[in-house]
Every structure is written in structure tokens, then in C-alpha cells.
Write an enzyme that holds these catalytic residues in place. Structure first.
Site, PDB file in Angstrom:
ATOM      1  N   HIS A 180       0.710  -1.191   0.063  1.00 27.81           N
ATOM      2  CA  HIS A 180      -0.050  -0.013   0.104  1.00 27.81           C
ATOM      3  C   HIS A 180       0.844   1.263  -0.081  1.00 27.81           C
ATOM      4  O   HIS A 180       1.333   1.716   1.121  1.00 27.81           O
ATOM      5  CB  HIS A 180      -0.797   0.015   1.226  1.00 27.81           C
ATOM      6  CG  HIS A 180      -1.754  -1.189   1.340  1.00 27.81           C
ATOM      7  ND1 HIS A 180      -1.375  -2.478   1.777  1.00 27.81           N
ATOM      8  CD2 HIS A 180      -3.225  -1.467   1.202  1.00 27.81           C
ATOM      9  CE1 HIS A 180      -2.300  -3.347   1.970  1.00 27.81           C
ATOM     10  NE2 HIS A 180      -3.430  -2.720   1.237  1.00 27.81           N
TER      11      HIS A 180
ATOM     12  N   HIS B 249      -3.820   4.032  -3.094  1.00 26.32           N
ATOM     13  CA  HIS B 249      -3.946   3.387  -1.730  1.00 26.32           C
ATOM     14  C   HIS B 249      -3.363   1.789  -1.847  1.00 26.32           C
ATOM     15  O   HIS B 249      -2.427   1.746  -0.702  1.00 26.32           O
ATOM     16  CB  HIS B 249      -5.568   3.057  -1.444  1.00 26.32           C
ATOM     17  CG  HIS B 249      -5.748   2.137  -0.111  1.00 26.32           C
ATOM     18  ND1 HIS B 249      -5.682   2.656   0.880  1.00 26.32           N
ATOM     19  CD2 HIS B 249      -5.835   0.837  -0.133  1.00 26.32           C
ATOM     20  CE1 HIS B 249      -5.962   1.569   1.710  1.00 26.32           C
ATOM     21  NE2 HIS B 249      -6.009   0.533   1.181  1.00 26.32           N
TER      22      HIS B 249
ATOM     23  N   GLU C 203     -17.782  -3.541  24.305  1.00 32.13           N
ATOM     24  CA  GLU C 203     -17.123  -5.077  24.269  1.00 32.13           C
ATOM     25  C   GLU C 203     -16.048  -4.813  23.480  1.00 32.13           C
ATOM     26  O   GLU C 203     -14.856  -5.558  23.598  1.00 32.13           O
ATOM     27  CB  GLU C 203     -18.011  -6.169  23.966  1.00 32.13           C
ATOM     28  CG  GLU C 203     -19.108  -6.355  25.160  1.00 32.13           C
ATOM     29  CD  GLU C 203     -20.370  -5.499  24.749  1.00 32.13           C
ATOM     30  OE1 GLU C 203     -20.493  -4.677  24.045  1.00 32.13           O
ATOM     31  OE2 GLU C 203     -21.192  -5.672  25.649  1.00 32.13           O
TER      32      GLU C 203
ATOM     33  N   HIS D  56     -29.529 -14.465  24.516  1.00 28.86           N
ATOM     34  CA  HIS D  56     -28.284 -14.433  25.641  1.00 28.86           C
ATOM     35  C   HIS D  56     -28.011 -15.671  25.878  1.00 28.86           C
ATOM     36  O   HIS D  56     -27.201 -16.010  26.620  1.00 28.86           O
ATOM     37  CB  HIS D  56     -29.087 -13.864  26.777  1.00 28.86           C
ATOM     38  CG  HIS D  56     -29.316 -12.130  26.691  1.00 28.86           C
ATOM     39  ND1 HIS D  56     -29.946 -11.668  25.738  1.00 28.86           N
ATOM     40  CD2 HIS D  56     -28.533 -11.317  27.618  1.00 28.86           C
ATOM     41  CE1 HIS D  56     -29.641 -10.610  25.853  1.00 28.86           C
ATOM     42  NE2 HIS D  56     -29.178 -10.205  27.181  1.00 28.86           N
TER      43      HIS D  56
HETATM   44  C1  LIG Z   1     -11.617  -3.795   9.684  1.00 33.26           C
HETATM   45  C2  LIG Z   1     -10.853  -3.838   8.552  1.00 33.26           C
HETATM   46  N1  LIG Z   1     -11.754  -3.698   7.309  1.00 33.26           N
HETATM   47  C3  LIG Z   1     -11.215  -3.465   5.964  1.00 33.26           C
HETATM   48  C4  LIG Z   1      -9.872  -3.394   5.826  1.00 33.26           C
HETATM   49  C5  LIG Z   1      -9.347  -3.524   4.510  1.00 33.26           C
HETATM   50  N2  LIG Z   1      -8.923  -2.098   4.132  1.00 33.26           N
HETATM   51  C6  LIG Z   1      -7.284  -1.871   4.368  1.00 33.26           C
HETATM   52  S1  LIG Z   1      -7.140  -0.292   4.261  1.00 33.26           S
HETATM   53  C7  LIG Z   1      -8.524   0.275   3.797  1.00 33.26           C
HETATM   54  C8  LIG Z   1      -8.857   1.625   3.675  1.00 33.26           C
HETATM   55  C9  LIG Z   1      -8.365   2.572   4.612  1.00 33.26           C
HETATM   56  O1  LIG Z   1      -8.770   3.784   4.155  1.00 33.26           O
HETATM   57  P1  LIG Z   1      -7.747   4.981   4.961  1.00 33.26           P
HETATM   58  O2  LIG Z   1      -7.700   4.713   6.269  1.00 33.26           O
HETATM   59  O3  LIG Z   1      -8.455   6.165   4.405  1.00 33.26           O
HETATM   60  O4  LIG Z   1      -6.411   4.661   4.392  1.00 33.26           O
HETATM   61  P2  LIG Z   1      -5.684   5.361   2.983  1.00 33.26           P
HETATM   62  O5  LIG Z   1      -6.383   5.034   1.862  1.00 33.26           O
HETATM   63  O6  LIG Z   1      -5.515   6.897   3.420  1.00 33.26           O
HETATM   64  O7  LIG Z   1      -4.225   4.642   3.010  1.00 33.26           O
HETATM   65  C10 LIG Z   1      -9.636  -0.982   3.846  1.00 33.26           C
HETATM   66  C11 LIG Z   1     -10.932  -0.908   3.727  1.00 33.26           C
HETATM   67  C12 LIG Z   1      -9.009  -3.681   7.019  1.00 33.26           C
HETATM   68  N3  LIG Z   1      -7.610  -3.589   6.983  1.00 33.26           N
HETATM   69  N4  LIG Z   1      -9.616  -3.823   8.136  1.00 33.26           N
END
Ligand SMILES: Cc1ncc(C[n+]2csc(CCOP(=O)(O)OP(=O)(O)O)c2C)c(N)n1
Length: 658
Positions: free
Chosen positions: A28, A261, A408, A470
Site C-alpha cells: 500500500h 491506496h 465490548e 443471551h
Molecule cells: C477492519 C478492516 N476492514 C477492512 C480492511 C481493508 N482495508 C484496508 S485499508 C482500507 C481503507 C483505509 O482507508 P484509509 O484509512 O483512508 O487509508 P488510506 O486510503 O488513506 O491509506 C480498507 C478498507 C481492513 N484492513 N480492516
């Protein structure tokens, strides 16, 4: 501030990140390119740390909450002198590499938490910031500050959209964790495009409402970042520093777009970026010499601060003998000798295992001065109060009971952070059925090998009237499926004590203790050496004379049920042996001979657990010999529910006599 040095560092972070991602053909680049200046600032100017001692207890913590930007972290760790080499970076995302796909605690020196599942990093950081205040309160004296550090976080919109971050941020504001400083990489881009399509609330106002100080600036202005951090430090609220940025900055083919990204720039893209940035196009993994020089120039200052702390610590240790011995036991995680005795129970007693657990906690609280924890608003029902301790709050940092509120998931993530900080032995608690709300954090605890403890009460259909919402049916089994998570389901008060002892001895894995709401009899143990045998996961709780016709493998509240059923079966001429299986997976992993010895010469093995059958198949010859519940529960007084599902001595005896 050495702007030239910082520029060189930022440029080198961009260079290393895009080349590593390109070589790995995966990764990334958007965040490392977009936040390079901030990373240079954090590792060069902001952190009080020592790359030669990454586990220094008083270091500032840094959590890259958006773990997908791992190359940002690895590049900064490399440049600033941590044990992350250029070869490690060239091996990014390869088998066995120190530079794993996402940052992994315990794998890379300088990585303070495993991140990648968005939202959990900031939540763990909240736990770290809580731990800092707890230890500072305990160990700092009028003259000497042994624990005095900040916890920094970098996150993006991804983390801000996750519910767990909201839960944790809300609690952090409530607790006035002023030494928590969060940088928000405000590029307004995530994977699917602009966050205009998903996130249009006013983030600043939202965080203010949580009780945070919110500051705003540019990702690319060193002086401003430095000033904002100073401002953040002055406030007794946690701070969110929103920094306007561009994803993929420096890479003309993708800058400002979601394409930056999560995919390598491609050869052409890397070339274009290098040309744009003025990096040598024909050199890969190029580090601008001034970047190394810049970080080298910080070494003396780092060593001076670190040595000063060591001196302070030495002086403190010689002045504060008692505190120092408390420190040693808390840092080691080993128990101290105490006069308190564990409660003793006889077969006359009948009590819920949650009550036995609550009594046990009062002794463990003395044995483990680092034991801290609490419940998600179910302290009474979970029976988890440390009775001689106060409550942790903005005004009482000495409190060892934590009110997590009804949060939680954040509770579990914060508990990970409490442990990651060092010096504490944290637990958290709720009804077993809500363990699913916590599961992603339990998974991370196990991945990080953290010995955190979970108290899960109301562990079966015997909850009764509250009904199927529950009544956990699949939950015990689902927790057993997480690699490394130990699941203990004691059958009576005496076994609960053993379960706690086993749990509290863990140094490298999380442990869930499943406890009943309803009273259970304390049974006579057939195995006089049961306290030893139980450590292999199971022991003979009830035995018959001669060979058994049936051996029942039962867990938790079903052990006494099996014993009652065995007695009925006996009156009908059936020889039954009952094993209490405290830890099914541990038992299943014992050598076959040991399992066979415990199960005994028997014609038939029957399993009995008020939950789904998954995982029990390995012990039986016929599927019908698994007595389980494979539908949701039902709402009624608990004895009626038990009867409805066939979990009565008579009905179980019928099956044993078949
Ligand atoms: C809980 C979770 N859901 C989905 C993802 C997949 N994922 C990784 S990065 C991302 C987008 C993140 O966006 P942002 O925080 O704005 O990062 P940027 O694009 O600026 O690097 C997603 C959906 C993940 N790593 N964790």
C-alpha cells in the site's frame, strides 16, 4: 529543526516504500507516500525512544493504526536505527521477513502493536495510554518520574469509520487520557474512492464531543506539526491532530486518487515518481545520505535522554526498595507470595462458577499486583470486582477496577493495549454470548501471543428467561477455533480455582474462562490426583467399578449433569465413567495413550456439552453419541429450557443406557 534532514528522511521513506512495494508486487504505497514527512518528524523529532532498546518501558509508544501503511513504519524504523536492515526491507512481504505485510508485534523491533484490522490500533493505544497513567501513579514519587511518556497514533479515515475506534475514543475522552496524541491523515480517500461517498460527518466536532482536543494543520509543515504536538501535550484531554494530506504524494500517476491506496505504482509509476521527486531513477532502495546523517545526528540526544532515565531509575530503585520489588514483580508478571489462601470448598457446597471465580479474583488481586480489569457494564453479573481496589478514572489512576462501559470490542482491544504496554496483567469480562463482539481483538491477542484473560459468564442455555439472544450455543466452540486461544470450562467451584491458576500462569496466550450463572454442586473427584491430571485438559471426575460401558466427556455445568445421569444409569446396571474436560483442545492434543488411559476401557464414548457438536466428532464412534444443542436456545425458566433440550439427568441417562 533540521528541515534539510527531515526532507531527506521523507524522501527516503518515499523511495524505500515505493521500491519495496514494487519489488513485492504488493502493498500500500498511498499512506507511506502521503505521510512521509510526518513519519520523519515522529521518528526524528517527536518520539522519546531508543532504537537500541525497543522495549524500553518509558519509551513513547507509536501505533500505526492503519497497518496497511506498514512500509511507512519499516522505512522510518530502518532510517532511525532500529534493527530493520535494507535487506529486510527488500524482503518486504516475503516468507519469514521482518517486514511482514502488516506490522506484527514480536516480529519487528520497534513495532508496538500488530495492526491491520482497522480501528483496533487506536483502541489498543487507548489501553497503552491508560496503562501509562496507572504505572505513573503507582511508581512515580515526589522527586522522580519513572513512567512519563506519550502514546502516539497515526490513523486514516478507515480507522475513523470503524465502530471500535469510536467506542475507544469515547472512553479515552471520558478518562481524559491527555498523553494520547492521534494524528489523522486527512486525505479523504479510501479504497472505494473519495470518502464523500461514505464519511461526511464533521469529524472534528465528533471528537470534541468525545471530550478530545482537536487541532488542525498540514501534513507537510514540519514547524506546524511540532507546534501542534506541543499544544496537544499541554492539554489534559486526548488530542486529535487532523493533518490535511494527499494520498500518494510524490507519485504523479496516482496522487490524490484511491488508485494510490493499495497497489504497487508499476514500473512506469515508480519511474515517474522518482523523476518528480528528484530521486535517481536507476537506483532502487535509494536512501538520501542526508537521511542517515540526520538520524545519526540524533543519536547523542537520544542516548542522553535514555541514560538520564537509567540514572533516574537507578536512584529511584535505591531509594524506593519496596516500590522496586513491586516493579520487579509487575514487570515479570510472576506472582508474589501472599498470606491469603484460596477459598476451600466441600461437596456440601453449591455455587455458581462465576461466584467461585469472583472469590478467586480477590486472592489473585493480591498475588498479581499488576492485575487490572473490568467488565462491559456487567461487573456484578460477571462477578469480577477486585473488592479492595478502587475504580480507574480521570481522577483516580490508582484504580484497578475498570468500568469499560458497554463497549465490548473496545474493551478487548484496550485490554490488549494494557498488556502491550508492559507491567500489567489485564482481564476483561462480559456475558459469553457477547464474546462475538470482541472476537477480532481476541484473535489479535492470540496472534500477538498476549496472555490476556477473559471472564465469560452465563455460558449456556441455563441463562433461561433471557432467551436465545443471551444463550451462547456456538460460542464456546467458536472461541476454541481461534489458534492459540485457550478455552477453559470448569465444572465446579474447585475446578474454577484450577482454571484460574492455569490461566494466570499463561505467558504467551490468551485464556477464556467460561463460567455459569447457575449454581452447581461441588462433586467428589474420583481421581485423587485430579489437580495434577486436570492440567492435561481432562481428568476422571466420576468412576465406576470395573470396565465402563460408557465414558462421558463432559464440560462445565454438564459434568455434574453427567455424574447424576451416571448414577441413574448405574441403578439400571450400566457402568459409566465421567471425565471433566476442562480444556477440550488441550485434551485432544495429548498423546493417544494418555487420552486412552483417561477414557479407559470402554465400549462407547459419549460427549455432553450444552452447545454445538462441532469438534466433538473426534471422540465418538457414532454421531448420535454427541449430546449437543445445534439450534438456538429458547426463552423459559432455565430448568424448563434444560428439559426442553434434553439436558436433565433422566434424559441423559436414557441416552447412556441405549
Ligand atoms: C477492519 C478492516 N476492514 C477492512 C480492511 C481493508 N482495508 C484496508 S485499508 C482500507 C481503507 C483505509 O482507508 P484509509 O484509512 O483512508 O487509508 P488510506 O486510503 O488513506 O491509506 C480498507 C478498507 C481492513 N484492513 N480492516
Amino acid at each position: 529543526m533540521n528541515v534539510k534532514g527531515l526532507d531527506a528522511a521523507a524522501l527516503s521513506i518515499r523511495s524505500l516504500s515505493m521500491d519495496a512495494i514494487q519489488k513485492a508486487k504488493s502493498g500500500h504505497p498511498g499512506m507511506p507516500l502521503g505521510c512521509a514527512e510526518l513519519a520523519a518528524m515522529i521518528y526524528g523529532e517527536i518520539l522519546n525512544h531508543n532504537p537500541n532498546d525497543p522495549s524500553w518501558i518509558n519509551r513513547d509508544r507509536f501505533v500505526l493504526s492503519g497497518g496497511h501503511g506498514s512500509m511507512l513504519l519499516y522505512s522510518a524504523l530502518h532510517l532511525s536505527g532500529y534493527d530493520v536492515t535494507l535487506d529486510d526491507i527488500k524482503n518486504f512481504r516475503q516468507l519469514g521477513s521482518k517486514c511482514a505485510g502488516h506490522p506484527e508485534y514480536g516480529v519487528t523491533p520497534g513495532v508496538d502493536a500488530t495492526t491491520g484490522p482497522l480501528g483496533q490500533g487506536i483502541s489498543m493505544a487507548v489501553g497503552m495510554a491508560m496503562a501509562e497513567t496507572m504505572l505513573a501513579e503507582k511508581f512515580n514519587t515526589k522527586n522522580r518520574k519513572i513512567i512519563d511518556h506519550y502514546t502516539y497514533v497515526l490513523l486514516g479515515e478507515g480507522c475513523l469509520m470503524e465502530g471500535v475506534a469510536s467506542e475507544a475514543s469515547s472512553l479515552a475522552g471520558h478518562l481524559k487520557l491527555g498523553k494520547l496524541i492521534v494524528f489523522y491523515d486527512e486525505n479523504r480517500i479510501s479504497i472505494d474512492g473519495s470518502t464523500d461517498i461514505t464519511l461526511t460527518e464533521d469529524i472534528a466536532t465528533r471528537y470534541q464531543a468525545y471530550g478530545w482536543q482537536v487541532l488542525q494543520g498540514s501534513m507537510y509543515d514540519y514547524q506546524q506539526i511540532s507546534d501542534l504536538v506541543e499544544e496537544a501535550k499541554k492539554d489534559d484531554r486526548p488530542s486529535l491532530i487532523m493533518l490535511k494530506s494527499e494520498i500518494g504524494k510524490g507519485a504523479p500517476t496516482v496522487v490524490g486518487k484511491s488508485a494510490a491506496h493499495g497497489a504497487p505504482l508499476g514500473e512506469e509509476g515508480v519511474k515517474a515518481a522518482k523523476e518528480f521527486l528528484g530521486l535517481p531513477v536507476d537506483k532502487d532502495f535509494y536512501v538520501v545520505p542526508e537521511a542517515y546523517e540526520y538520524f545519526a545526528s540524533k543519536k547523542d540526544e537520544i542516548a542522553k535522554k535514555y541514560d538520564a532515565w537509567q540514572e533516574e531509575f537507578k536512584a529511584w530503585a535505591s531509594e524506593e526498595k519496596e516500590l522496586k520489588s513491586l516493579w520487579d514483580s509487575m514487570m515479570s508478571g510472576n506472582p508474589v507470595d501472599v498470606e491469603e489462601k484460596f477459598p476451600t470448598y466441600t461437596t456440601e457446597d453449591k455455587l455458581a462458577t462465576r461466584a467461585a471465580s469472583g472469590a478467586m479474583l480477590q486472592v489473585l488481586e493480591k498475588m498479581y499486583p499488576g492485575l487490572v480489569g473490568g467488565s462491559a457494564d456487567l461487573e456484578g453479573p460477571n462477578s469480577c470486582k477486585l473488592k479492595s481496589c478502587s475504580y480507574f478514572s480521570a481522577n483516580d489512576r490508582a484504580g484497578r477496577n475498570i468500568h469499560f462501559g458497554i463497549r465490548e470490542f473496545a474493551m478487548a482491544a484496550i485490554t490488549n493495549g494494557l498488556y502491550l504496554h508492559g507491567g500489567l496483567k489485564p482481564f476483561c469480562a462480559t456475558f459469553l454470548v457477547f464474546a462475538d463482539y470482541m472476537k477480532p481483538a481476541i484473535r489479535l491477542a492470540s496472534l500477538m501471543k498476549l496472555p490476556v484473560l477473559y471472564i465469560f459468564t452465563h455460558d449456556s442455555i441455563y441463562v433461561g428467561e433471557d432467551g436465545p439472544t443471551h444463550q451462547p450455543i456456538e460460542t464456546v466452540t467458536s472461541l476454541r477455533t481461534i489458534p492459540g486461544v485457550q478455552v477453559l470450562r470448569p465444572g465446579d467451584a474447585q475446578e474454577t480455582e484450577l482454571a484460574w491458576l492455569m490461566a494466570s500462569e499463561s505467558k504467551d496466550h490468551p485464556v477464556c474462562i467460561m463460567l455459569t450463572r447457575q449454581n452447581l454442586p461441588v462433586y467428589e473427584k474420583a481421581d485423587s490426583d485430579w489437580k495434577k491430571t486436570i492440567r492435561c485438559g481432562a481428568y476422571v471426575a466420576y468412576n465406576c467399578e470395573g470396565e465402563a460401558d460408557v465414558t462421558v466427556l463432559a464440560t462445565g455445568s454438564e459434568v455434574s449433569l453427567a455424574i447424576d445421569a451416571a448414577n441413574i444409569a448405574k441403578s439400571k446396571g450400566k457402568n459409566v465413567r465421567v471425565l471433566s474436560v476442562l480444556d477440550r483442545e488441550l485434551f485432544a492434543n495429548q498423546p493417544e495413550e494418555l487420552q486412552a488411559t483417561l477414557i479407559g476401557q470402554t465400549k462407547r464414548v459419549v460427549t455432553l456439552e450444552a452447545g454445538i457438536k462441532t469438534g466433538w466428532e473426534q471422540f465418538v464412534k457414532l454421531k448420535d453419541d454427541i449430546i449437543s444443542i445445534d439450534t438456538f436456545g429458547t426463552s423459559a425458566p432455565f430448568a424448563k429450557v434444560a428439559e426442553y433440550f434434553g439436558f436433565t439427568p433422566e434424559k441423559v441417562a436414557e441416552k447412556l443406557c441405549k
